[in-house]
Scaffold this motif. Structure first.
Motif, PDB file in Angstrom:
ATOM      1  N   MET A  14      37.893  32.265  46.597  1.00 11.23           N
ATOM      2  CA  MET A  14      38.764  31.190  47.069  1.00 11.23           C
ATOM      3  C   MET A  14      38.078  30.357  48.153  1.00 11.23           C
ATOM      4  O   MET A  14      38.228  29.135  48.195  1.00 11.23           O
ATOM      5  N   GLU A  15      37.270  31.033  49.013  1.00 17.37           N
ATOM      6  CA  GLU A  15      36.551  30.272  50.041  1.00 17.37           C
ATOM      7  C   GLU A  15      35.537  29.327  49.399  1.00 17.37           C
ATOM      8  O   GLU A  15      35.438  28.151  49.783  1.00 17.37           O
ATOM      9  N   ASP A  16      34.809  29.828  48.428  1.00 17.66           N
ATOM     10  CA  ASP A  16      33.822  28.980  47.752  1.00 17.66           C
ATOM     11  C   ASP A  16      34.510  27.879  46.960  1.00 17.66           C
ATOM     12  O   ASP A  16      33.989  26.751  46.864  1.00 17.66           O
ATOM     13  N   LEU A  17      35.679  28.169  46.397  1.00 19.74           N
ATOM     14  CA  LEU A  17      36.385  27.185  45.577  1.00 19.74           C
ATOM     15  C   LEU A  17      36.873  26.020  46.418  1.00 19.74           C
ATOM     16  O   LEU A  17      36.842  24.861  45.984  1.00 19.74           O
ATOM     17  N   LEU A  18      37.320  26.289  47.621  1.00 16.97           N
ATOM     18  CA  LEU A  18      37.775  25.207  48.506  1.00 16.97           C
ATOM     19  C   LEU A  18      36.617  24.305  48.912  1.00 16.97           C
ATOM     20  O   LEU A  18      36.810  23.109  49.165  1.00 16.97           O
ATOM     21  N   ASP A  19      35.393  24.866  48.953  1.00 16.82           N
ATOM     22  CA  ASP A  19      34.219  24.077  49.341  1.00 16.82           C
ATOM     23  C   ASP A  19      33.651  23.279  48.180  1.00 16.82           C
ATOM     24  O   ASP A  19      33.138  22.172  48.379  1.00 16.82           O
ATOM     25  N   ALA A  53      39.220  43.273  46.081  1.00 17.12           N
ATOM     26  CA  ALA A  53      39.958  42.181  46.714  1.00 17.12           C
ATOM     27  C   ALA A  53      39.032  41.226  47.455  1.00 17.12           C
ATOM     28  O   ALA A  53      39.285  40.015  47.515  1.00 17.12           O
ATOM     29  N   ASP A  54      37.939  41.741  48.006  1.00 16.48           N
ATOM     30  CA  ASP A  54      37.009  40.879  48.732  1.00 16.48           C
ATOM     31  C   ASP A  54      36.389  39.832  47.803  1.00 16.48           C
ATOM     32  O   ASP A  54      36.043  38.733  48.249  1.00 16.48           O
ATOM     33  N   ASP A  55      36.235  40.163  46.520  1.00 18.15           N
ATOM     34  CA  ASP A  55      35.716  39.184  45.573  1.00 18.15           C
ATOM     35  C   ASP A  55      36.662  37.996  45.467  1.00 18.15           C
ATOM     36  O   ASP A  55      36.219  36.838  45.382  1.00 18.15           O
ATOM     37  N   PHE A  56      37.967  38.269  45.454  1.00 22.47           N
ATOM     38  CA  PHE A  56      38.952  37.181  45.371  1.00 22.47           C
ATOM     39  C   PHE A  56      38.874  36.299  46.597  1.00 22.47           C
ATOM     40  O   PHE A  56      38.890  35.056  46.491  1.00 22.47           O
ATOM     41  N   ASP A  57      38.790  36.910  47.782  1.00 21.38           N
ATOM     42  CA  ASP A  57      38.735  36.124  49.018  1.00 21.38           C
ATOM     43  C   ASP A  57      37.477  35.255  49.045  1.00 21.38           C
ATOM     44  O   ASP A  57      37.532  34.077  49.416  1.00 21.38           O
ATOM     45  N   ARG A  58      36.356  35.844  48.666  1.00 21.54           N
ATOM     46  CA  ARG A  58      35.108  35.073  48.648  1.00 21.54           C
ATOM     47  C   ARG A  58      35.174  33.946  47.622  1.00 21.54           C
ATOM     48  O   ARG A  58      34.681  32.831  47.865  1.00 21.54           O
ATOM     49  N   VAL A 106      47.578  37.829  41.991  1.00 19.19           N
ATOM     50  CA  VAL A 106      46.232  37.737  41.410  1.00 19.19           C
ATOM     51  C   VAL A 106      45.257  38.601  42.210  1.00 19.19           C
ATOM     52  O   VAL A 106      44.436  39.337  41.641  1.00 19.19           O
ATOM     53  N   ARG A 107      45.340  38.563  43.514  1.00 19.83           N
ATOM     54  CA  ARG A 107      44.406  39.296  44.381  1.00 19.83           C
ATOM     55  C   ARG A 107      44.548  40.804  44.217  1.00 19.83           C
ATOM     56  O   ARG A 107      43.549  41.529  44.109  1.00 19.83           O
ATOM     57  N   ASP A 108      45.823  41.278  44.195  1.00 20.34           N
ATOM     58  CA  ASP A 108      46.041  42.725  44.215  1.00 20.34           C
ATOM     59  C   ASP A 108      46.154  43.331  42.819  1.00 20.34           C
ATOM     60  O   ASP A 108      45.735  44.478  42.613  1.00 20.34           O
ATOM     61  N   ASP A 109      46.696  42.563  41.855  1.00 24.62           N
ATOM     62  CA  ASP A 109      46.954  43.141  40.541  1.00 24.62           C
ATOM     63  C   ASP A 109      45.851  42.853  39.523  1.00 24.62           C
ATOM     64  O   ASP A 109      45.729  43.574  38.530  1.00 24.62           O
ATOM     65  N   LEU A 110      45.054  41.792  39.761  1.00 26.00           N
ATOM     66  CA  LEU A 110      44.029  41.428  38.778  1.00 26.00           C
ATOM     67  C   LEU A 110      42.627  41.802  39.243  1.00 26.00           C
ATOM     68  O   LEU A 110      41.869  42.429  38.504  1.00 26.00           O
ATOM     69  N   PHE A 111      42.268  41.456  40.460  1.00 30.86           N
ATOM     70  CA  PHE A 111      40.914  41.710  40.959  1.00 30.86           C
ATOM     71  C   PHE A 111      40.761  43.171  41.376  1.00 30.86           C
ATOM     72  O   PHE A 111      41.566  43.690  42.157  1.00 30.86           O
ATOM     73  N   ASP A 112      39.720  43.809  40.871  1.00 28.32           N
ATOM     74  CA  ASP A 112      39.469  45.201  41.233  1.00 28.32           C
ATOM     75  C   ASP A 112      38.947  45.298  42.660  1.00 28.32           C
ATOM     76  O   ASP A 112      39.208  46.276  43.353  1.00 28.32           O
ATOM     77  N   ARG A 167      31.185  28.375  38.806  1.00 27.60           N
ATOM     78  CA  ARG A 167      30.722  28.793  37.487  1.00 27.60           C
ATOM     79  C   ARG A 167      29.999  30.133  37.585  1.00 27.60           C
ATOM     80  O   ARG A 167      29.297  30.413  38.539  1.00 27.60           O
ATOM     81  N   SER A 168      30.230  30.958  36.566  1.00 28.27           N
ATOM     82  CA  SER A 168      29.522  32.232  36.402  1.00 28.27           C
ATOM     83  C   SER A 168      29.689  33.148  37.615  1.00 28.27           C
ATOM     84  O   SER A 168      28.730  33.747  38.103  1.00 28.27           O
ATOM     85  N   PHE A 169      30.918  33.244  38.090  1.00 28.06           N
ATOM     86  CA  PHE A 169      31.223  34.168  39.178  1.00 28.06           C
ATOM     87  C   PHE A 169      31.530  35.532  38.556  1.00 28.06           C
ATOM     88  O   PHE A 169      32.466  35.674  37.761  1.00 28.06           O
ATOM     89  N   GLU A 170      30.754  36.534  38.914  1.00 28.53           N
ATOM     90  CA  GLU A 170      30.913  37.855  38.300  1.00 28.53           C
ATOM     91  C   GLU A 170      31.737  38.765  39.207  1.00 28.53           C
ATOM     92  O   GLU A 170      31.503  38.838  40.415  1.00 28.53           O
ATOM     93  N   THR A 171      32.704  39.438  38.599  1.00 29.96           N
ATOM     94  CA  THR A 171      33.553  40.383  39.312  1.00 29.96           C
ATOM     95  C   THR A 171      34.098  41.390  38.313  1.00 29.96           C
ATOM     96  O   THR A 171      33.612  41.455  37.174  1.00 29.96           O
TER      97      THR A 171
END
Length: 610
Positions: free
Chosen positions: A151-156, A144-149, A136-142, A161-165
């Motif tokens: 996942m961090e917010d999702l764990l918290d 990669a830092d958006d994916f990491d950010r 998902v990180r490498d093949d879907l997200f243009d 909602r309305s996360f733009e990438t």
């Protein structure tokens, strides 16, 4: 190929059904309820095995050995059918949703996706999309830092909602901007459900709006530059117009000034009755022409914003007493009684412009009052002081009161034998009062009289001053009493026009003065050495760019004792810079064309003070 999403994983429906399939009911198991003798048992099952299976099924569905529980069996089957229909409905919605939907795990990657998700990323179907998605990180997200950010917010927060990438697209197409809603289903397995919205059109609209805003800002900047250039051009035009008005004032009023002085000289002489009438008519004609030119120049400067108010605090007596002195002989000549009520109040305004308003009031009152009196005075109105001029004239009809403040509008009831004016006096009053922020009032009764007034901010009274009481005319210097004061008074006249010098010599000598003239600063220096004048009168505009103020400064530098010699600057330039220059010099100022009566009063005051 990834494993299909299973019902036990938390996904709300089985994704193995066919898309578009209409809801259907499971064939009722109750149809198999036939007599035992009619049921055909498989030949490879033993009787014992068949009995064990029946026992297991009965135990699972809660029948057992109690035949009473069999009554719940049809309701159970009905619930199962309803669940089947609901499952197929959700499956249809999943397959035909307009927005992308997919389930992913941090361990297994994307587990399932609907056709809309595949189309968003540029794939023909969900199967092709799932085969391409290994990470998902490498093949879907243009990014990669958006994916990491994310996942961090999702764990918290467990949901986002309305996360733009931006998601990558098939065949190296331009990444697609998306807005996603993410729900964390199982934190231990990293299982998430994602709803994806293609916001390409929104981004295009935002880009178009940003482009439009940029273009608008550029246009505003360009328009601002154009307006600034136009403003500078207008200011330059106003400055040029102001200079033109000053030059026109000098050129137009200079010959008139000479004529007025010559007529005043003739009035001092003993002439025959016929000649005296001619002189008076010339005097009246010159007065009318002077008033017309003065008003035209004044209203042009007001309309050109060439007049700047100089607001200050001063005693109202500084206005009323000179006003009375100026118009007392005029009223006397018209057969009217001019009275004034003094005041110890202080006010805040531009004394020069306020004097112009009051002068126009008094001039109109004398012009339109056939007999009786004109009163100058003031009265308190709260925090304001109302300066007024009242007369016993014919009055003004109510429907005409607004008309009299317009240009070239005048009443037809001017007293016979007196100048009717040109109809600009009250128009000038209206403009000046608006500039100063003062309110003008008119109170009039036909056949009784009129009262014109202007209200100005009032300050505290002057200390140690008497209360208001009538100021008698005999307490002011009158023209008839001025003649002895000028006996042998030495006057230096500096003017570049020969006609003016000749006229001033004739007039001042008729008043008993000794006169010497000079055309420029060099001649004035020589005249000072030989003459030692008691008073100096200089024209402001001389030849070759020389000014009267420069000549006076040079004389004071060369002759320090001249600092105490009364000085009068005569000018047709009524602009603020010239007025301020003369004021800084500490000299008196007279506007052209010079009124002999006013000149006489001023000379008397300066020589007496000296």
């Amino acid at each position: 190929m990834k494993k299909p999403f299973e019902a036990g994983s938390g996904w709300p429906f089985d994704v193995t059904g066919s898309a578009g399939a209409p809801p259907r009911k499971r064939q009722a198991v109750a149809e198999t309820k036939q007599p035992d003798s009619a049921v055909r048992q498989p030949t490879h099952y033993s009787e014992q095995q068949n009995q064990e299976d029946n026992t297991l099924v009965q135990s699972l569905i809660g029948l057992g050995a109690f035949s009473a529980r069999k009554s719940y069996y049809p309701e159970l089957l009905e619930k199962i059918d309803e669940l089947e229909v609901e499952k197929e409905r959700y499956q249809w919605l999943f397959e035909n949703a307009l927005h992308g939907i997919f389930q992913a795990s941090t361990h297994d990657g994307i587990r399932n996706a609907n056709p809309a998700m595949a189309h968003i990323c540029g794939y023909r179907n969900a199967t092709e999309f799932l085969r391409a998605m290994h990470s998902v990180r490498d093949d879907l997200f243009d990014v990669a830092d958006d994916f990491d950010r994310l996942m961090e917010d999702l764990l918290d927060h467990s949901s986002i909602r309305s996360f733009e990438t931006r998601f990558k697209r098939n065949n190296a197409q331009e990444p697609v901007p998306v807005s996603i809603n993410v729900l964390l289903k199982d934190a231990s397995q990293g299982l998430v459900e994602v709803f994806v919205y293609d916001i390409t059109e929104r981004k295009r609209a935002q880009a178009a709006m940003a482009r439009i805003n940029t273009e608008l800002e550029q246009r505003v900047t360009e328009r601002t530059r154009e307006l600034e250039a136009a403003k500078q051009e207008a200011e330059a035009a106003n400055l040029s117009k102001d200079k033109y008005l000053a030059a026109a004032s000098h050129d137009l009023l200079q010959p008139m000034n000479a004529a007025r002085l010559l007529v005043a000289t003739l009035q001092e002489k003993q002439l025959g009755p016929d000649n005296q009438i001619l002189v008076e008519r010339i005097h009246t004609a010159l007065g009318g022409a002077e008033e017309l030119l003065g008003d035209l120049l004044d209203i042009s400067r007001l309309d050109a914003n060439a007049v700047t108010p100089d607001v200050e605090e001063f005693a109202v007596a500084e206005l009323l007493q000179p006003l009375f002195s100026e118009f007392q002989p005029v009223a006397e000549q018209a057969g009217l009684e001019l009275r004034m009520v003094g005041s110890n109040h202080r006010i805040r305004s531009d004394s020069r412009l306020l004097m112009r308003i009051l002068r126009n009031f008094v001039s109109n009152a004398i012009r339109y009052t056939p007999s009786g009196r004109v009163l100058i005075g003031c009265r308190r109105k709260g925090d304001e002081l109302e300066l007024m001029v009242a007369d016993s004239g014919p009055g003004i009809a109510e429907h005409l009161r607004a008309e009299i403040f317009r240009e070239f509008r005048q009443l037809d009831n001017a007293t016979k034998g007196r100048s009717k004016g040109v109809g600009l006096g009250l128009a000038i009053v209206e403009r000046i009062s608006r500039m100063l922020g003062h309110q003008v009032y008119v109170d009039s009764r036909v056949g009784v009289g009129s009262r014109f007034s202007v209200r100005v901010p009032r300050l505290e009274n002057l200390p140690n001053q008497a209360t208001e009481q009538p100021l008698k005319a005999d307490t002011l210097p009158l023209i008839g009493n001025l003649q002895p004061r000028f006996d042998r008074a030495r006057v230096l006249v500096i003017d570049n026009e020969e006609s003016i010098r000749v006229s001033m010599i004739s007039l001042l000598q008729a008043w008993g003065c000794q006169v010497i003239t000079a055309s420029n600063g060099e001649v004035a220096h020589e005249a000072w050495l030989s003459f030692q004048p008691d008073i100096v009168m200089a024209d402001y505009h001389l030849d070759h760019g020389e000014t009267g103020t420069e000549v006076i400064r040079q004389l004071r530098q060369q002759h320090p004792d001249m600092l105490y010699t009364p000085t009068v600057l005569i000018t047709a330039d009524r602009s603020d810079p010239v007025r301020q220059e003369i004021q800084q010099l500490g000299a008196a100022r007279l506007n052209k064309p010079v009124k002999p009566a006013k000149l006489r009063v001023l000379m008397s005051y300066l020589l007496d003070r000296d």
